[in-house]
Design a protein around this motif. Sequence first.
Motif, PDB file in Angstrom:
ATOM      1  N   LEU A 152       0.833  -1.202   0.000  1.00  0.00           N
ATOM      2  CA  LEU A 152       0.000   0.000   0.000  1.00  0.00           C
ATOM      3  C   LEU A 152       0.870   1.255   0.000  1.00  0.00           C
ATOM      4  CD1 LEU A 152      -2.621   1.661   0.499  1.00  0.00           C
ATOM      5  CD2 LEU A 152      -2.370   1.127   2.932  1.00  0.00           C
ATOM      6  N   VAL A 153       1.826   1.330   0.930  1.00  0.00           N
ATOM      7  CA  VAL A 153       2.694   2.515   1.024  1.00  0.00           C
ATOM      8  C   VAL A 153       3.548   2.657  -0.229  1.00  0.00           C
ATOM      9  CG1 VAL A 153       4.609   3.553   2.298  1.00  0.00           C
ATOM     10  CG2 VAL A 153       2.726   2.469   3.547  1.00  0.00           C
ATOM     11  N   ALA A 154       4.089   1.555  -0.715  1.00  0.00           N
ATOM     12  CA  ALA A 154       4.930   1.600  -1.918  1.00  0.00           C
ATOM     13  C   ALA A 154       4.149   2.118  -3.119  1.00  0.00           C
ATOM     14  CB  ALA A 154       5.498   0.211  -2.213  1.00  0.00           C
ATOM     15  N   GLY A 155       2.922   1.668  -3.271  1.00  0.00           N
ATOM     16  CA  GLY A 155       2.096   2.120  -4.385  1.00  0.00           C
ATOM     17  C   GLY A 155       1.832   3.616  -4.329  1.00  0.00           C
ATOM     18  N   VAL A 156       1.524   4.135  -3.143  1.00  0.00           N
ATOM     19  CA  VAL A 156       1.244   5.569  -2.995  1.00  0.00           C
ATOM     20  C   VAL A 156       2.495   6.396  -3.279  1.00  0.00           C
ATOM     21  CG1 VAL A 156       0.625   7.364  -1.331  1.00  0.00           C
ATOM     22  CG2 VAL A 156      -0.669   5.221  -1.386  1.00  0.00           C
ATOM     23  N   VAL A 157       3.644   5.959  -2.778  1.00  0.00           N
ATOM     24  CA  VAL A 157       4.896   6.688  -3.010  1.00  0.00           C
ATOM     25  C   VAL A 157       5.218   6.733  -4.500  1.00  0.00           C
ATOM     26  CG1 VAL A 157       7.399   6.641  -2.637  1.00  0.00           C
ATOM     27  CG2 VAL A 157       5.841   6.236  -0.715  1.00  0.00           C
ATOM     28  N   LEU A 158       5.056   5.620  -5.181  1.00  0.00           N
ATOM     29  CA  LEU A 158       5.323   5.582  -6.627  1.00  0.00           C
ATOM     30  C   LEU A 158       4.391   6.506  -7.391  1.00  0.00           C
ATOM     31  CD1 LEU A 158       5.950   1.763  -7.222  1.00  0.00           C
ATOM     32  CD2 LEU A 158       7.628   3.612  -7.403  1.00  0.00           C
ATOM     33  N   LEU A 159       3.111   6.479  -7.052  1.00  0.00           N
ATOM     34  CA  LEU A 159       2.143   7.341  -7.736  1.00  0.00           C
ATOM     35  C   LEU A 159       2.468   8.808  -7.494  1.00  0.00           C
ATOM     36  CD1 LEU A 159      -1.165   5.418  -6.930  1.00  0.00           C
ATOM     37  CD2 LEU A 159      -0.103   5.640  -9.181  1.00  0.00           C
ATOM     38  N   GLY A 160       2.796   9.160  -6.255  1.00  0.00           N
ATOM     39  CA  GLY A 160       3.124  10.548  -5.949  1.00  0.00           C
ATOM     40  C   GLY A 160       4.367  11.009  -6.687  1.00  0.00           C
ATOM     41  N   PHE A 161       5.403  10.172  -6.708  1.00  0.00           N
ATOM     42  CA  PHE A 161       6.659  10.545  -7.352  1.00  0.00           C
ATOM     43  C   PHE A 161       6.492  10.747  -8.858  1.00  0.00           C
ATOM     44  CE2 PHE A 161      10.503   9.218  -9.641  1.00  0.00           C
ATOM     45  CZ  PHE A 161      11.417  10.154  -9.155  1.00  0.00           C
ATOM     46  N   PHE A 162       5.840   9.806  -9.524  1.00  0.00           N
ATOM     47  CA  PHE A 162       5.755   9.874 -10.988  1.00  0.00           C
ATOM     48  C   PHE A 162       4.780  10.936 -11.465  1.00  0.00           C
ATOM     49  CE2 PHE A 162       7.696   5.608 -10.725  1.00  0.00           C
ATOM     50  CZ  PHE A 162       8.745   5.815 -11.604  1.00  0.00           C
ATOM     51  N   THR A 163       3.665  11.149 -10.751  1.00  0.00           N
ATOM     52  CA  THR A 163       2.756  12.220 -11.182  1.00  0.00           C
ATOM     53  C   THR A 163       3.401  13.592 -10.980  1.00  0.00           C
ATOM     54  OG1 THR A 163       1.660  12.170  -8.998  1.00  0.00           O
ATOM     55  CG2 THR A 163       0.629  10.922 -10.789  1.00  0.00           C
ATOM     56  N   PHE A 164       4.165  13.757  -9.891  1.00  0.00           N
ATOM     57  CA  PHE A 164       4.864  15.029  -9.670  1.00  0.00           C
ATOM     58  C   PHE A 164       5.927  15.237 -10.737  1.00  0.00           C
ATOM     59  CE2 PHE A 164       7.614  18.102  -7.586  1.00  0.00           C
ATOM     60  CZ  PHE A 164       6.706  18.918  -6.921  1.00  0.00           C
ATOM     61  N   SER A 165       6.556  14.145 -11.157  1.00  0.00           N
ATOM     62  CA  SER A 165       7.632  14.249 -12.161  1.00  0.00           C
ATOM     63  C   SER A 165       7.108  14.625 -13.535  1.00  0.00           C
ATOM     64  CB  SER A 165       8.389  12.921 -12.246  1.00  0.00           C
ATOM     65  OG  SER A 165       8.994  12.594 -11.009  1.00  0.00           O
ATOM     66  N   VAL A 166       5.939  14.101 -13.902  1.00  0.00           N
ATOM     67  CA  VAL A 166       5.418  14.366 -15.253  1.00  0.00           C
ATOM     68  C   VAL A 166       4.683  15.691 -15.337  1.00  0.00           C
ATOM     69  CG1 VAL A 166       5.207  11.892 -15.739  1.00  0.00           C
ATOM     70  CG2 VAL A 166       3.231  13.154 -14.867  1.00  0.00           C
ATOM     71  N   ALA A 167       4.314  16.282 -14.198  1.00  0.00           N
ATOM     72  CA  ALA A 167       3.586  17.550 -14.210  1.00  0.00           C
ATOM     73  C   ALA A 167       4.525  18.689 -14.608  1.00  0.00           C
ATOM     74  CB  ALA A 167       2.975  17.823 -12.837  1.00  0.00           C
ATOM     75  N   ASP A 168       4.033  19.617 -15.432  1.00  0.00           N
ATOM     76  CA  ASP A 168       4.854  20.743 -15.872  1.00  0.00           C
ATOM     77  C   ASP A 168       5.098  21.731 -14.728  1.00  0.00           C
ATOM     78  OD1 ASP A 168       5.085  19.779 -18.456  1.00  0.00           O
ATOM     79  OD2 ASP A 168       3.243  20.774 -19.121  1.00  0.00           O
ATOM     80  N   GLN A 169       4.054  22.110 -14.052  1.00  0.00           N
ATOM     81  CA  GLN A 169       4.157  23.063 -12.945  1.00  0.00           C
ATOM     82  C   GLN A 169       3.280  22.572 -11.787  1.00  0.00           C
ATOM     83  OE1 GLN A 169       2.981  26.590 -15.317  1.00  0.00           O
ATOM     84  NE2 GLN A 169       4.977  27.457 -14.771  1.00  0.00           N
ATOM     85  N   PRO A 170       3.728  21.571 -11.072  1.00  0.00           N
ATOM     86  CA  PRO A 170       2.856  20.937 -10.061  1.00  0.00           C
ATOM     87  C   PRO A 170       2.329  21.889  -8.995  1.00  0.00           C
ATOM     88  CG  PRO A 170       5.158  20.225  -9.834  1.00  0.00           C
ATOM     89  CD  PRO A 170       5.055  20.937 -11.135  1.00  0.00           C
ATOM     90  N   LEU A 171       3.171  22.793  -8.493  1.00  0.00           N
ATOM     91  CA  LEU A 171       2.713  23.693  -7.440  1.00  0.00           C
ATOM     92  C   LEU A 171       1.720  24.720  -7.980  1.00  0.00           C
ATOM     93  CD1 LEU A 171       6.020  24.272  -5.433  1.00  0.00           C
ATOM     94  CD2 LEU A 171       4.192  22.610  -5.032  1.00  0.00           C
ATOM     95  N   THR A 172       1.953  25.181  -9.202  1.00  0.00           N
ATOM     96  CA  THR A 172       1.001  26.103  -9.827  1.00  0.00           C
ATOM     97  C   THR A 172      -0.326  25.414 -10.109  1.00  0.00           C
ATOM     98  OG1 THR A 172       2.815  27.319 -10.856  1.00  0.00           O
ATOM     99  CG2 THR A 172       0.621  27.647 -11.786  1.00  0.00           C
ATOM    100  N   ASN A 173      -0.252  24.157 -10.510  1.00  0.00           N
ATOM    101  CA  ASN A 173      -1.468  23.401 -10.828  1.00  0.00           C
ATOM    102  C   ASN A 173      -2.386  23.226  -9.619  1.00  0.00           C
ATOM    103  OD1 ASN A 173      -0.495  23.118 -13.413  1.00  0.00           O
ATOM    104  ND2 ASN A 173       0.186  20.994 -13.152  1.00  0.00           N
ATOM    105  N   LEU A 174      -1.804  23.286  -8.420  1.00  0.00           N
ATOM    106  CA  LEU A 174      -2.613  23.105  -7.207  1.00  0.00           C
ATOM    107  C   LEU A 174      -3.549  24.283  -6.947  1.00  0.00           C
ATOM    108  CD1 LEU A 174      -0.034  21.577  -4.696  1.00  0.00           C
ATOM    109  CD2 LEU A 174      -2.104  20.474  -5.545  1.00  0.00           C
TER     110      LEU A 174
END
Length: 504
Positions: free
Chosen positions: A178-200
């Motif tokens: 469970l924890v591994a899946g969440v960490v992977l999802l968080g890392f890769f979505t943040f990596s592919v986002a152009d401006q993650p903090l602005t998008n929030l």
Amino acid sequence: MEQGSENARRKLHKTLKPSWVFAIALGSSVGWGAFILPGDWIRDSGPLGAIIGLGIGALILMIIASSYGVMIKKFPVSGGGFTYAFIAAGKVWAFICGWFLSLGYISIVALNASALTLLLKFLAPGFMKQGYLYSVAGWDVYVPEILIASVLILLFALINSTGTSVSGKIQFYFSVLLVAGVVLLGFFTFSVADQPLTNLQPFFKGNQSILTSVLVILAIAPWAYVGFDNVPQAAEEFNFSPRKATMLIVASLFTSFLIYAIMIGLTGWTFPSLTAVGTGDLWLTGEVVRSALGIGGLAVMAVAIVMGIFTGLNGFFMSSSRLLFSMARARALPNFFRTMTKENQTPVWGIWFVALITLPTPWFGRQALTWIVDMSSTGVSVAYFFTCLAAYKVLAWNKEKAGREIAPMKKFLALIGMIASGAFLALLLVPNSPAALSTPSYILLLAWAVVGGIFYLAIRKRYNSLTQEETEYYVLGKTIESEVMDTTDEPKKDDRVPLFNASS
């Protein structure tokens, strides 16, 4: 005093490791909601408002967890809220607390079993929407969801009946995935986002105050983190010092908050706006992951959700059966609930009773089930209150009194915990509050209270047949407030001392 081996106080085997107990708390706290609901929370409060609300909620529950740690350390027995309500307020309140807490635990087993069908309806709608039967409160019931939920209930009942040496181990492995899946999802979505903090942005919902945005989410904190209180239900089975309980609970709450924060974050930071992946009634977080990471990302998320569902099922099967066992040991429930297997000392009939009660629930439709879970949240909040009250009573401010531990800070935290628990109850029960129960939930709450009253009248004579001192022995394993414990399995009539006198 009852005599004979049949009336001897039955005890559970000590098989649970610290990592397993941490997994029980974490896996029970984080379920399907962490993956399904972030889109709703963002729409209600904005991403930062939702994260702050859940963060404050975690801090408040850590304060309440301090009281759980005090009680587990002093009384490392199963029963949780039932046991602590007995210490704080006596037999009647113990029964009331146990009655509503048992409904809360059992209904969450049913809700987790049905949660897998929600995921499958998103991933394989063609398969899941076969064999239409009927609709309940707008929810269409199909044959596959009934079969899948029923198989899950029976499977985890079987796993738990083998003992905590098996269920505890798989809980740990499920939690790691469970924890591994969440960490992977968080890392890769943040990596592919152009401006993650602005998008929030916007960080909060635009048409309401920041305070309202935070309170809307804070109100659901007891529900979001329910499960950490499974730890005291397992206290009798610790193979380590109960002093570690507070640390394990606090660590599980902090980790749970991080998981919620990551899932809210990736729902908001991956694309410039929610409309980038479509709106409406779709599962927003699932659409975000599928749009950003493709079928591979969706597969990782599916595994994480399934692990969250499995850990919830496993954890609440364990806690509900231990609660029923503890109530039966105190003669508040029929004797068969304290029947244990000879091989591993597991309260097997409590486990299969939970399975029997939850098997019909998939036939009611998920909407009807959410009404039950919503109103049963009051039982959890009542248990929080009595735990804090019990801790307040067993601690002293600055003067040794009747064997109580001098711990002014813990006593102050217990007082704060009582106030917070009362506030959570008010949020649920006061009309027009952000988390007020729906009308069907109020009706079900009243109905369950009436049934409880009738049941109490039926068992009152048996329940009260034990003296206060005898009940203390069966509930707590000791009747003397000091930590000196007798080595026999029956209390001696000539040395029993009430745990608390009337003036306490």
